[in-house]
Scaffold this motif. Sequence first.
Motif, PDB file in Angstrom:
ATOM      1  N   GLY A 133       0.813  -1.209   0.000  1.00  0.00           N
ATOM      2  CA  GLY A 133       0.000   0.000   0.000  1.00  0.00           C
ATOM      3  C   GLY A 133       0.849   1.262   0.000  1.00  0.00           C
ATOM      4  N   TYR A 134       1.944   1.219   0.732  1.00  0.00           N
ATOM      5  CA  TYR A 134       2.866   2.357   0.792  1.00  0.00           C
ATOM      6  C   TYR A 134       3.502   2.590  -0.577  1.00  0.00           C
ATOM      7  N   GLU A 135       3.837   1.495  -1.270  1.00  0.00           N
ATOM      8  CA  GLU A 135       4.420   1.609  -2.603  1.00  0.00           C
ATOM      9  C   GLU A 135       3.426   2.188  -3.617  1.00  0.00           C
ATOM     10  N   LYS A 136       2.149   2.048  -3.344  1.00  0.00           N
ATOM     11  CA  LYS A 136       1.135   2.600  -4.256  1.00  0.00           C
ATOM     12  C   LYS A 136       0.702   4.000  -3.827  1.00  0.00           C
ATOM     13  N   GLY A 137       1.349   4.546  -2.820  1.00  0.00           N
ATOM     14  CA  GLY A 137       1.026   5.891  -2.382  1.00  0.00           C
ATOM     15  C   GLY A 137      -0.283   6.003  -1.630  1.00  0.00           C
ATOM     16  N   GLU A 138      -0.741   4.893  -1.059  1.00  0.00           N
ATOM     17  CA  GLU A 138      -2.019   4.892  -0.344  1.00  0.00           C
ATOM     18  C   GLU A 138      -1.906   5.499   1.045  1.00  0.00           C
ATOM     19  N   THR A 150       8.546   1.649  -5.625  1.00  0.00           N
ATOM     20  CA  THR A 150       9.341   2.238  -4.562  1.00  0.00           C
ATOM     21  C   THR A 150       8.424   3.034  -3.637  1.00  0.00           C
ATOM     22  N   ASN A 151       8.998   3.841  -2.774  1.00  0.00           N
ATOM     23  CA  ASN A 151       8.226   4.599  -1.799  1.00  0.00           C
ATOM     24  C   ASN A 151       9.012   5.839  -1.404  1.00  0.00           C
ATOM     25  N   ALA A 152       8.353   6.732  -0.683  1.00  0.00           N
ATOM     26  CA  ALA A 152       8.955   8.029  -0.363  1.00  0.00           C
ATOM     27  C   ALA A 152      10.233   7.900   0.460  1.00  0.00           C
ATOM     28  N   LEU A 153      10.236   7.008   1.449  1.00  0.00           N
ATOM     29  CA  LEU A 153      11.425   6.841   2.282  1.00  0.00           C
ATOM     30  C   LEU A 153      12.610   6.323   1.475  1.00  0.00           C
ATOM     31  N   HIS A 154      12.368   5.358   0.610  1.00  0.00           N
ATOM     32  CA  HIS A 154      13.458   4.802  -0.182  1.00  0.00           C
ATOM     33  C   HIS A 154      14.011   5.821  -1.170  1.00  0.00           C
ATOM     34  N   ILE A 155      13.142   6.620  -1.756  1.00  0.00           N
ATOM     35  CA  ILE A 155      13.628   7.627  -2.703  1.00  0.00           C
ATOM     36  C   ILE A 155      14.450   8.691  -1.971  1.00  0.00           C
ATOM     37  N   GLU A 156      14.059   9.043  -0.760  1.00  0.00           N
ATOM     38  CA  GLU A 156      14.882   9.961   0.048  1.00  0.00           C
ATOM     39  C   GLU A 156      16.273   9.369   0.259  1.00  0.00           C
ATOM     40  N   GLN A 157      16.306   8.071   0.584  1.00  0.00           N
ATOM     41  CA  GLN A 157      17.578   7.409   0.821  1.00  0.00           C
ATOM     42  C   GLN A 157      18.393   7.292  -0.463  1.00  0.00           C
ATOM     43  N   VAL A 158      17.717   7.032  -1.576  1.00  0.00           N
ATOM     44  CA  VAL A 158      18.390   6.957  -2.883  1.00  0.00           C
ATOM     45  C   VAL A 158      19.087   8.282  -3.191  1.00  0.00           C
ATOM     46  N   ILE A 212       2.417   7.496  -8.832  1.00  0.00           N
ATOM     47  CA  ILE A 212       1.368   7.296  -9.852  1.00  0.00           C
ATOM     48  C   ILE A 212       0.258   6.370  -9.371  1.00  0.00           C
ATOM     49  N   GLY A 213       0.368   5.828  -8.153  1.00  0.00           N
ATOM     50  CA  GLY A 213      -0.711   5.036  -7.563  1.00  0.00           C
ATOM     51  C   GLY A 213      -0.893   3.660  -8.178  1.00  0.00           C
ATOM     52  N   MET A 214       0.153   3.135  -8.788  1.00  0.00           N
ATOM     53  CA  MET A 214       0.125   1.796  -9.380  1.00  0.00           C
ATOM     54  C   MET A 214       1.467   1.124  -9.116  1.00  0.00           C
ATOM     55  N   ARG A 215       1.454  -0.210  -9.138  1.00  0.00           N
ATOM     56  CA  ARG A 215       2.721  -0.905  -8.942  1.00  0.00           C
ATOM     57  C   ARG A 215       2.776  -2.155  -9.809  1.00  0.00           C
ATOM     58  N   LYS A 216       3.990  -2.547 -10.134  1.00  0.00           N
ATOM     59  CA  LYS A 216       4.206  -3.803 -10.863  1.00  0.00           C
ATOM     60  C   LYS A 216       3.885  -4.967  -9.935  1.00  0.00           C
ATOM     61  N   PRO A 217       3.367  -6.070 -10.436  1.00  0.00           N
ATOM     62  CA  PRO A 217       3.194  -6.468 -11.837  1.00  0.00           C
ATOM     63  C   PRO A 217       1.802  -6.202 -12.402  1.00  0.00           C
ATOM     64  N   ASP A 218       1.003  -5.347 -11.757  1.00  0.00           N
ATOM     65  CA  ASP A 218      -0.364  -5.114 -12.232  1.00  0.00           C
ATOM     66  C   ASP A 218      -0.362  -4.624 -13.681  1.00  0.00           C
ATOM     67  N   PRO A 219      -1.206  -5.181 -14.528  1.00  0.00           N
ATOM     68  CA  PRO A 219      -1.228  -4.798 -15.950  1.00  0.00           C
ATOM     69  C   PRO A 219      -1.442  -3.306 -16.172  1.00  0.00           C
ATOM     70  N   GLU A 220      -2.197  -2.663 -15.274  1.00  0.00           N
ATOM     71  CA  GLU A 220      -2.530  -1.260 -15.480  1.00  0.00           C
ATOM     72  C   GLU A 220      -1.294  -0.364 -15.535  1.00  0.00           C
ATOM     73  N   ILE A 221      -0.238  -0.722 -14.813  1.00  0.00           N
ATOM     74  CA  ILE A 221       0.930   0.153 -14.794  1.00  0.00           C
ATOM     75  C   ILE A 221       1.696   0.083 -16.115  1.00  0.00           C
ATOM     76  N   PHE A 222       1.715  -1.108 -16.712  1.00  0.00           N
ATOM     77  CA  PHE A 222       2.374  -1.256 -18.016  1.00  0.00           C
ATOM     78  C   PHE A 222       1.530  -0.585 -19.103  1.00  0.00           C
ATOM     79  N   SER A 270       6.185   4.196  -8.401  1.00  0.00           N
ATOM     80  CA  SER A 270       4.869   3.629  -8.078  1.00  0.00           C
ATOM     81  C   SER A 270       4.083   4.482  -7.090  1.00  0.00           C
ATOM     82  N   HIS A 271       4.754   4.997  -6.058  1.00  0.00           N
ATOM     83  CA  HIS A 271       4.013   5.741  -5.029  1.00  0.00           C
ATOM     84  C   HIS A 271       3.529   7.095  -5.531  1.00  0.00           C
TER      85      HIS A 271
END
Length: 201
Positions: free
Chosen positions: A43-48, A106-114, A139-149, A136-137
Amino acid sequence: MIQNIIFDFGGVFINLDTEAVPRGLRRYGMTDPGADLVSLSAGYEKGEMDSKTFLSGVKQAIPGSKEQEIREIWNATIADFPRRRLDFLIKLKNAGRYRMFLLSNTNALHIEQVRETMGKDVFDRFRGCFDAFYLSHEIGMRKPDPEIFSFVLENHGLQPENTLFIDDTEEHIEGAKRLGINTWHLAVHKESILELNKHLY
């Protein structure tokens, strides 16, 4: 003929310590993250949720934990970024043969660390190599869901048969294949993105 390349980030460009979180959880006597933590992470990776809500949820799932400790365990996943990969990417971009996109779970914390690990200048140069940079966080979608591709393909008018998707996770590769996208399942520690030319035709 490949005209477009969609790249994963973690494991493909920046190295990951995939055992960092399991190792950290063992300090609290947890040998398995459990369904609740897995769901929370997804959920965090999807920006929820924002980072504060995510960290609060993890604290509740791990009795006795502290927010700073959770941050450190979570962000220990982000390892190093070999400079030769940036040099390779810049050269590929400058050649002008391919449209290039980044698509990362990914998520906000990881991108800060990146950003901290890579440094602002290097991160900005890296990001500037791509026609679009999808996290992902954001655009509200994450792999492997077809919608993100489908989102990436439709947003840029890409044809699956002319597109190569590169990822180190088999589940994500299978998701792309279902839409007819060409794929390279990069084997971490055995292969390198520097070997890309072997997969272009």
